[in-house]
Design an enzyme around this catalytic site. Structure first.
Site, PDB file in Angstrom:
ATOM      1  CG  HIS A 114     -19.584 -35.452  31.052  1.00  0.00           C
ATOM      2  ND1 HIS A 114     -18.774 -36.172  30.214  1.00  0.00           N
ATOM      3  CD2 HIS A 114     -19.752 -36.226  32.147  1.00  0.00           C
ATOM      4  CE1 HIS A 114     -18.471 -37.330  30.774  1.00  0.00           C
ATOM      5  NE2 HIS A 114     -19.053 -37.388  31.954  1.00  0.00           N
ATOM      6  CG  ASP A 144     -16.931 -35.111  27.609  1.00  0.00           C
ATOM      7  OD1 ASP A 144     -17.255 -34.121  28.286  1.00  0.00           O
ATOM      8  OD2 ASP A 144     -17.151 -36.286  27.982  1.00  0.00           O
ATOM      9  N   GLY A 215     -19.059 -42.121  37.552  1.00  0.00           N
ATOM     10  CA  GLY A 215     -18.063 -41.643  38.504  1.00  0.00           C
ATOM     11  C   GLY A 215     -16.662 -41.781  37.966  1.00  0.00           C
ATOM     12  CG  ASN A 216     -14.659 -45.287  36.524  1.00  0.00           C
ATOM     13  OD1 ASN A 216     -15.463 -46.143  36.861  1.00  0.00           O
ATOM     14  ND2 ASN A 216     -13.398 -45.285  36.956  1.00  0.00           N
ATOM     15  CB  SER A 217     -16.874 -38.888  33.950  1.00  0.00           C
ATOM     16  OG  SER A 217     -17.873 -39.394  33.129  1.00  0.00           O
ATOM     17  CG  LEU A 273      -8.029 -31.482   4.446  1.00  0.00           C
ATOM     18  CD1 LEU A 273      -6.584 -31.064   4.164  1.00  0.00           C
ATOM     19  CD2 LEU A 273      -8.136 -33.012   4.499  1.00  0.00           C
ATOM     20  N   GLY A 274     -10.718 -28.663   4.913  1.00  0.00           N
ATOM     21  CA  GLY A 274     -11.602 -28.161   3.872  1.00  0.00           C
ATOM     22  C   GLY A 274     -11.972 -29.222   2.862  1.00  0.00           C
TER      23      GLY A 274
END
Length: 470
Positions: A114, A144, A215-217, A273-274
């Protein structure tokens, strides 16, 4: 009301300037498997309490960077003024700010998707104020994560060791390093509040009370060995600022994304895995004769999928994958996602009160490449682009492969189309038209064209069946 907040600053509100117009490379610097767990002890004297995090910060901070993403859009102009030849559209420059971590000396950076999503120009600023342009190697919205490469002509950069040993324990000390609110590189400390924490987002996370803010993203979550154990991603907060409930993407997921990018792929392919299931509640545990509510109760097995071929059955309780415990469906999917495609998953299962060990070979979701078809003609779905569904397409679109493994889905709509006016939405699954079950885009188009001006369409929207006549 508590809300999930992505930790990204939009350049102090939205800086606007108007102007004219899955590989497996292991080439990590310093990458290592975690050693045996260290002995942990509570500080017992004044000298210990005066200890400092400074050595760890000095070791790691140079590899934490600021990431600036710039997007140029066209500013809308009032049509009234355009009638008189004035108010021509102008370019609008939007800037967002996040953090990132250098994990390879040749300039491979991990950040949040993001932070860079929609960015047309990326600039990375190092802790010593040097600036370099960067390009995106991989961007994955569901995890992300984004992997960037600095364009620096062979220059070597400081790095942080990526530790995916998964020996984390609740109570371990951690540091969060990033650029909150754009004020500059900042370090905060706290502990691991929880591991394998599931939220509304995909996967499981490391939860920490280390202060992390917008801002730490994409910033670093560091252990006391100076290793990267997670990428800070989002917080839960009523105010939008840190309330001591922050979440980081585990290093094991980060490593898989980096390996995939270095292998030349731009998106993650998730092993499948299904099988799907539900958490084991106390009542379910009692009815199955379990001593405590552990594991995932299998509610469905995809015919012909890896779980089916391994012998997993509806009603089984999966306790662990490769020795790692699972207590809810998201954790089960997370354990599988960490494996490479065509890897073996050892499943520890309870069946009819007995322990059964199964081995499943997890593969990429099955299905032909996505078949898109734009519908045209004189019928209600004109202007819709539809796709054939399969486990592979469902996985790509972030849908449940069981709920959306067959049939035809509305992929997109033209803004002023008949389909949009009729109320169709992207994500609608067309089940039948005029009583005929729909199994492919080609069949849907043929049924629509053969109809004589009367259309009865049944769709599935978010699990709800809706029938409408046109």
């Amino acid at each position: 009301m508590t809300m999930k907040t992505a930790l990204m600053v939009s350049a102090f509100a939205l800086l606007a300037a108007c102007s004219p117009g899955e590989g497996k490379s292991q080439d990590y610097q310093g990458l290592h498997q975690a050693p045996a767990p260290a002995t942990r002890k509570v500080p017992g004297d004044a000298g210990t309490l005066k200890s400092s995090f400074a050595p760890v910060v000095k070791q790691t901070a140079p590899a934490v960077v600021n990431v600036y993403a710039q997007r140029i859009t066209r500013q809308q102009v009032d049509p009234f003024w355009q009638m008189f030849g004035g108010g021509q559209p102008q370019a609008r420059v939007e800037k967002s700010l996040g953090s990132g971590v250098i994990v390879r000396g040749d300039g491979i950076i991990v950040t949040n998707n993001h932070v860079v999503q929609g960015g047309q120009e990326l600039m990375v600023v190092l802790s010593d104020r040097r600036e370099f342009p960067a390009k995106v190697l991989l961007a994955d919205e569901r995890t992300d994560l984004a992997i960037l490469k600095l364009e620096a002509n062979g220059e070597k950069f400081p790095t942080i060791n990526l530790d995916d040993g998964r020996d984390l324990e609740v109570g371990d000390l951690v540091l969060a390093i990033g650029n909150p609110f754009g004020v500059g590189q900042t370090v905060t400390n706290g502990i691991i509040s929880a591991v394998d924490r599931t939220t509304d987002a995909e996967g499981t996370f490391i939860q920490t009370d280390a202060a992390i803010n917008p801002g730490n993203s994409g910033g670093a979550l560091i252990d006391m060995d100076g290793d990267l154990i997670g990428i800070n991603s989002f917080i839960l907060s009523r105010s939008g600022s840190s309330a001591g409930v922050g979440f980081a993407i585990p290093a094991a997921v980060v490593k898989r994304a980096v390996d995939t990018a270095l292998g030349g792929k731009s998106t993650l392919v998730r092993p499948w895995l299904g099988a799907k299931g539900d958490p084991v509640t106390s009542d379910i545990a009692k009815s199955l004769g379990l001593s405590k509510p552990d594991g995932v109760l299998v509610s469905d097995v995809y015919a012909g999928g890896p779980a089916d071929q391994a012998g997993l059955k509806t009603g089984d309780v999966v306790l662990s994958v490769n020795g790692e415990p699972v207590n809810d469906p998201k954790t089960l999917n997370y354990r599988i996602s960490l494996l490479g495609v065509n890897s073996n998953a050892a499943l520890n299962v309870v069946r009819a009160g007995k322990i059964v060990n199964l081995n499943a070979k997890v593969v990429a979701p099955s299905g032909a490449p996505k078949d898109q078809r734009a519908l045209t003609g004189n019928f209600p779905l004109t202007g819709a682009t539809v796709v054939n569904l399969s486990p592979a397409v469902a996985d790509e679109l972030g849908l449940d492969p069981f709920a959306a493994s067959k049939g035809v889905m509305v992929y997109s709509l033209s803004g002023r189309s008949y389909a949009a006016a009729a109320g169709f939405r992207p994500g609608d699954i067309v089940k039948d038209v005029n009583g005929q079950a729909i199994t492919s885009t080609a069949q849907l188009e043929a049924v629509l064209k053969a109809a004589k001006g009367r259309f009865v369409v049944t769709i599935n929207r978010g699990g709800q069946t809706i029938t409408a006549q046109f």
